[in-house]
Design a protein around this motif. Structure first.
Motif, mmCIF file in Angstrom:
data_model
loop_
_atom_site.group_PDB
_atom_site.id
_atom_site.type_symbol
_atom_site.label_atom_id
_atom_site.label_comp_id
_atom_site.label_asym_id
_atom_site.label_seq_id
_atom_site.Cartn_x
_atom_site.Cartn_y
_atom_site.Cartn_z
ATOM 1 N N ARG A 89 -5.361 18.995 -3.459
ATOM 2 C CA ARG A 89 -4.469 17.941 -2.941
ATOM 3 C C ARG A 89 -5.045 17.282 -1.688
ATOM 4 N NH1 ARG A 89 0.834 16.345 -3.355
ATOM 5 N NH2 ARG A 89 1.280 17.935 -4.879
ATOM 6 N N ASP A 90 -5.643 18.055 -0.789
ATOM 7 C CA ASP A 90 -6.140 17.494 0.463
ATOM 8 C C ASP A 90 -7.379 16.619 0.289
ATOM 9 O OD1 ASP A 90 -7.584 19.874 -0.149
ATOM 10 O OD2 ASP A 90 -8.227 20.070 1.932
ATOM 11 N N ARG A 91 -7.966 16.619 -0.903
ATOM 12 C CA ARG A 91 -9.139 15.773 -1.161
ATOM 13 C C ARG A 91 -8.818 14.581 -2.054
ATOM 14 N NH1 ARG A 91 -12.820 20.832 -2.551
ATOM 15 N NH2 ARG A 91 -12.039 20.312 -4.617
ATOM 16 N N LEU A 92 -7.597 14.498 -2.561
ATOM 17 C CA LEU A 92 -7.252 13.404 -3.465
ATOM 18 C C LEU A 92 -7.276 12.066 -2.740
ATOM 19 C CD1 LEU A 92 -4.280 14.853 -5.567
ATOM 20 C CD2 LEU A 92 -6.660 14.552 -6.281
ATOM 21 N N GLU A 93 -7.738 11.035 -3.456
ATOM 22 C CA GLU A 93 -7.695 9.660 -2.981
ATOM 23 C C GLU A 93 -7.206 8.795 -4.131
ATOM 24 O OE1 GLU A 93 -11.816 9.220 -1.804
ATOM 25 O OE2 GLU A 93 -12.319 8.327 -3.738
ATOM 26 N N ALA A 94 -6.629 7.652 -3.784
ATOM 27 C CA ALA A 94 -5.979 6.830 -4.804
ATOM 28 C C ALA A 94 -6.384 5.364 -4.722
ATOM 29 C CB ALA A 94 -4.463 6.939 -4.658
ATOM 30 N N LYS A 95 -6.279 4.708 -5.871
ATOM 31 C CA LYS A 95 -6.358 3.255 -5.986
ATOM 32 C C LYS A 95 -5.183 2.847 -6.868
ATOM 33 C CE LYS A 95 -11.339 2.992 -5.479
ATOM 34 N NZ LYS A 95 -12.617 2.527 -6.026
ATOM 35 N N ILE A 96 -4.519 1.745 -6.517
ATOM 36 C CA ILE A 96 -3.391 1.286 -7.331
ATOM 37 C C ILE A 96 -3.619 -0.168 -7.763
ATOM 38 C CG2 ILE A 96 -1.655 2.911 -6.511
ATOM 39 C CD1 ILE A 96 -0.652 0.788 -4.590
ATOM 40 N N PHE A 97 -3.176 -0.462 -8.987
ATOM 41 C CA PHE A 97 -3.394 -1.768 -9.600
ATOM 42 C C PHE A 97 -2.152 -2.193 -10.361
ATOM 43 C CE2 PHE A 97 -7.436 0.354 -9.213
ATOM 44 C CZ PHE A 97 -8.274 -0.624 -8.720
ATOM 45 N N GLY A 98 -2.000 -3.502 -10.532
ATOM 46 C CA GLY A 98 -0.930 -4.052 -11.364
ATOM 47 C C GLY A 98 0.178 -4.652 -10.529
ATOM 48 N N GLY A 99 1.371 -4.598 -11.081
ATOM 49 C CA GLY A 99 2.537 -5.084 -10.361
ATOM 50 C C GLY A 99 2.631 -6.599 -10.261
ATOM 51 N N ALA A 100 2.154 -7.299 -11.284
ATOM 52 C CA ALA A 100 2.228 -8.763 -11.269
ATOM 53 C C ALA A 100 3.653 -9.236 -11.560
ATOM 54 C CB ALA A 100 1.274 -9.346 -12.316
ATOM 55 N N LYS A 101 3.970 -10.415 -11.089
ATOM 56 C CA LYS A 101 5.242 -11.058 -11.447
ATOM 57 C C LYS A 101 4.916 -11.979 -12.617
ATOM 58 C CE LYS A 101 9.280 -13.464 -9.869
ATOM 59 N NZ LYS A 101 10.061 -13.954 -8.758
ATOM 60 N N THR A 102 5.026 -11.428 -13.814
ATOM 61 C CA THR A 102 4.547 -12.124 -15.005
ATOM 62 C C THR A 102 5.538 -13.130 -15.574
ATOM 63 O OG1 THR A 102 5.265 -10.222 -16.302
ATOM 64 C CG2 THR A 102 2.941 -10.308 -15.662
ATOM 65 N N GLY A 110 7.453 -5.863 -10.778
ATOM 66 C CA GLY A 110 6.063 -5.553 -10.449
ATOM 67 C C GLY A 110 5.893 -5.230 -8.975
ATOM 68 N N GLU A 111 6.514 -6.031 -8.118
ATOM 69 C CA GLU A 111 6.471 -5.781 -6.672
ATOM 70 C C GLU A 111 7.124 -4.442 -6.339
ATOM 71 O OE1 GLU A 111 8.815 -7.755 -3.045
ATOM 72 O OE2 GLU A 111 7.425 -9.145 -4.021
ATOM 73 N N GLN A 112 8.243 -4.146 -7.001
ATOM 74 C CA GLN A 112 8.926 -2.865 -6.788
ATOM 75 C C GLN A 112 8.047 -1.700 -7.235
ATOM 76 O OE1 GLN A 112 12.675 -3.208 -8.867
ATOM 77 N NE2 GLN A 112 13.166 -5.104 -7.816
ATOM 78 N N ASN A 113 7.338 -1.868 -8.362
ATOM 79 C CA ASN A 113 6.440 -0.817 -8.845
ATOM 80 C C ASN A 113 5.323 -0.550 -7.836
ATOM 81 O OD1 ASN A 113 7.678 -0.265 -11.315
ATOM 82 N ND2 ASN A 113 6.502 -1.806 -12.405
ATOM 83 N N ALA A 114 4.700 -1.620 -7.325
ATOM 84 C CA ALA A 114 3.610 -1.468 -6.364
ATOM 85 C C ALA A 114 4.108 -0.819 -5.071
ATOM 86 C CB ALA A 114 2.957 -2.818 -6.078
ATOM 87 N N ALA A 115 5.278 -1.248 -4.597
ATOM 88 C CA ALA A 115 5.849 -0.661 -3.374
ATOM 89 C C ALA A 115 6.163 0.818 -3.594
ATOM 90 C CB ALA A 115 7.108 -1.426 -2.962
ATOM 91 N N PHE A 116 6.695 1.151 -4.779
ATOM 92 C CA PHE A 116 6.985 2.551 -5.084
ATOM 93 C C PHE A 116 5.713 3.390 -5.034
ATOM 94 C CE2 PHE A 116 6.461 5.811 -8.273
ATOM 95 C CZ PHE A 116 7.345 6.757 -7.793
ATOM 96 N N ALA A 117 4.649 2.928 -5.724
ATOM 97 C CA ALA A 117 3.404 3.701 -5.773
ATOM 98 C C ALA A 117 2.835 3.901 -4.373
ATOM 99 C CB ALA A 117 2.382 3.004 -6.670
ATOM 100 N N THR A 118 2.862 2.854 -3.563
ATOM 101 C CA THR A 118 2.359 2.948 -2.190
ATOM 102 C C THR A 118 3.151 3.971 -1.387
ATOM 103 O OG1 THR A 118 1.628 0.644 -2.276
ATOM 104 C CG2 THR A 118 1.935 1.618 -0.084
ATOM 105 N N GLN A 119 4.479 3.898 -1.459
ATOM 106 C CA GLN A 119 5.317 4.821 -0.702
ATOM 107 C C GLN A 119 5.180 6.249 -1.208
ATOM 108 O OE1 GLN A 119 7.081 3.934 2.153
ATOM 109 N NE2 GLN A 119 7.101 6.160 2.352
ATOM 110 N N PHE A 120 5.124 6.428 -2.521
ATOM 111 C CA PHE A 120 4.986 7.765 -3.101
ATOM 112 C C PHE A 120 3.705 8.426 -2.602
ATOM 113 C CE2 PHE A 120 3.732 10.953 -6.111
ATOM 114 C CZ PHE A 120 4.908 11.515 -6.553
ATOM 115 N N LEU A 121 2.592 7.693 -2.670
ATOM 116 C CA LEU A 121 1.313 8.250 -2.226
ATOM 117 C C LEU A 121 1.322 8.535 -0.727
ATOM 118 C CD1 LEU A 121 -0.912 5.990 -4.456
ATOM 119 C CD2 LEU A 121 -0.702 8.485 -4.650
#
Length: 185
Positions: A89-102, A110-121
Motif C-alpha cells: 500500500r505504501d508504494r502504490l501510485e495512481a493515474k486517473i482518466f475519463g469523466g467527460a461530460k459527454t 463524469g465530473e462527480q466520478n473524477a472527484a470521487f476517484a481523486t478524493q478516494f485516493l
C-alpha cells in the motif's frame, strides 16, 4: 536483431478490474463519463486498472451486478487485488482518466466520478502521479501496469456517442464468487 515482443492487450469493460505483472501487458478501455483508475506498485512490478460508471458510497446498498457499477466497490477490489498479489500500500501510485461530460443536457456525472476517484485516493494515502479527466469527448486509454506508462486517444463525436450508449446499458450480472474467494465491500 530480435523482434520486439508483441503487447498482450487486456480489455476492461465497465464494471471490471484487472491486474497484470507482465511487462508486455497493456490494459485498455474506452471511457466516456466513466472513470478508470490505474494503480501500480513500481517496486513489485505489478499494476491494474478498473472502470466504473458511478461514484457510489458506502451508505448505498449494492448487490450483485449493481455493485460493479460503482467506484467505491471497484476501487476496493483493485487495491485489495494488488495487495493480494504482492503490492504494498505504501508504494502504490495512481493515474486517473475519463469523466467527460459527454451529453450536455445531462448532469455532469463524469465530473462527480473524477472527484470521487481523486478524493478516494487522497483518503487512502495513494498519490496521484497523473490524470486526464473532464472535457466533452470520450477517450481510449492504454495503461502498461509494470512501467506505469499511459496513453490516451480522444474519441470522435460518433465514437463518444457509441460509448455513451454502452455506458447507459446495464452490465451483465456478475457470477457468484468461488467459495475460496473473498468479496470486499
Amino acid at each position: 536483431m530480435t523482434d520486439a515482443p508483441v503487447a498482450r492487450r487486456i480489455h476492461i469493460i465497465q464494471g471490471e478490474w484487472k491486474i497484470a505483472n507482465d511487462p508486455n501487458a497493456v490494459l485498455t478501455t474506452i471511457l466516456g463519463s466513466c472513470v478508470a483508475a490505474c494503480l501500480r506498485d513500481p517496486v513489485a512490478g505489478i499494476g491494474g486498472m478498473n472502470h466504473f460508471l458511478l461514484p457510489g458510497n458506502s451508505s448505498m446498498p449494492m448487490t450483485g451486478g449493481d455493485a460493479t457499477r460503482y467506484g467505491v466497490h471497484l476501487m476496493e477490489l483493485l487495491i485489495n487485488g494488488l495487495l493480494k498479489q504482492g503490492a504494498r500500500r505504501d508504494r502504490l501510485e495512481a493515474k486517473i482518466f475519463g469523466g467527460a461530460k459527454t451529453i450536455s443536457t445531462f448532469s455532469n456525472v463524469g465530473e462527480q466520478n473524477a472527484a470521487f476517484a481523486t478524493q478516494f485516493l487522497r483518503d487512502e494515502g495513494i498519490p496521484i502521479v497523473g490524470s486526464s479527466t473532464g472535457g466533452d469527448h470520450g477517450r481510449k486509454l492504454e495503461f502498461w501496469p509494470v512501467s506505469g506508462r499511459a496513453r490516451q486517444y480522444p474519441l470522435t463525436g460518433a465514437e463518444t456517442q457509441k460509448t455513451v450508449a454502452m455506458e447507459q446499458q446495464r452490465p451483465a450480472p456478475v457470477s457468484k464468487p468461488v467459495e475460496s474467494s473473498i468479496e470486499f465491500f
